[in-house]
Enzyme design. Sequence first.
Site, PDB file in Angstrom:
ATOM      1  CG  ASP A  26      -2.071  -0.990   1.034  1.00  0.00           C
ATOM      2  OD1 ASP A  26      -3.176  -0.562   0.685  1.00  0.00           O
ATOM      3  OD2 ASP A  26      -1.844  -2.201   1.222  1.00  0.00           O
TER       4      ASP A  26
ATOM      5  CG  ASN B 100       0.707  -5.720   1.727  1.00  0.00           C
ATOM      6  OD1 ASN B 100       0.009  -5.081   0.956  1.00  0.00           O
ATOM      7  ND2 ASN B 100       0.624  -7.037   1.821  1.00  0.00           N
TER       8      ASN B 100
END
Length: 343
Positions: free
Chosen positions: A227, A237
């Site tokens: 992310d 993440n």
Amino acid sequence: MLPATIIWEEGRLLLLDQRQLPRRTEYVTCESAEETARAIENMTVRGAPAIGVAAAYGLVLALKGEDFAAAARRLAGTRPTAVNLFWAIRRMEALWRANEDKNKDELYLIMEKEAKNIHDEDIEINKSIGRFGQEVLPERGAAVTHCNAGALATAGYGTALGVFRAAAEAGKEIKIYADETRPRLQGSLLTAYELQRDGFDVTVITDSMAAFLMSRVKIDAAVTGADRVAMNGDAANKIGTYSLAIAAKRHGVPFYIAAPLSTFDTGCASGADIPIEERGGGEVRAVDGVEVVPEEIKVWNPAFDVTPNELITGIITERGIIRAPFAENIKNFFRGGKGKDEE
């Protein structure tokens, strides 16, 4: 065939409701930036690239009567960790500022075209990530992944799952183990659903089984999405990714992050600078509506963790795989060159 994650149709945004999968296929219709923001917050749409695409369309919807600047701030406040969200918003804001003098209809068409471009570009970027990533996988083997970094988390095709799709397209046979991914169960509800529908040999394991799996089964690679990636290669993440990376290091399993360059935060020096979203305790307290943790017991629920760069074998991007030394090679990538290992 998988249902489309994001559909733009006659000035409306249709988002596949991932909260209902795999039991039902339903769409949520958004006709304003506010409705789009709520859909991002409540996890109707999830996955950093998909959130970015949804936000771009949300800003097109804002032109129908909302304050554009306020709509941009509202969308930016929905999920603090996913950097693709901010990348898409900045891109749309820059175009809006450059065309403020246009009449309302002309501005709408310009902004709509840009959102569609972001949507289409994401699919092509994912396919390029897949082509580079499949090269690290053997002709026959096994891999493990965490959370959902597939077509459902993007505009289509996927990042980590795009690597597996590209491997299959190249004729490779890869068995995939999918962590269930507590507390939202994206691995069991979404990843397994995607892979099974695409004909993959997929097995769901609980997050706590990954290390033992690696001790008993030859795993050729662990591949996850991200992310946000810091400029030193630290990667945020879904919670549980860090644990998977530690297990992979212990068992000599290469650990890869698959993410577009838009997921890199050029203003973030290291993982220590990445904001981590903390969600409500209700996600942990109940499983499918059944309470497993009493209300009087406290719950800590960070939605993401950060994997240090020393645990990462490579970061698979649309322009190639970045390897250590990450800080130097990431900087070279953004200058238009390649890292030492990629020459």
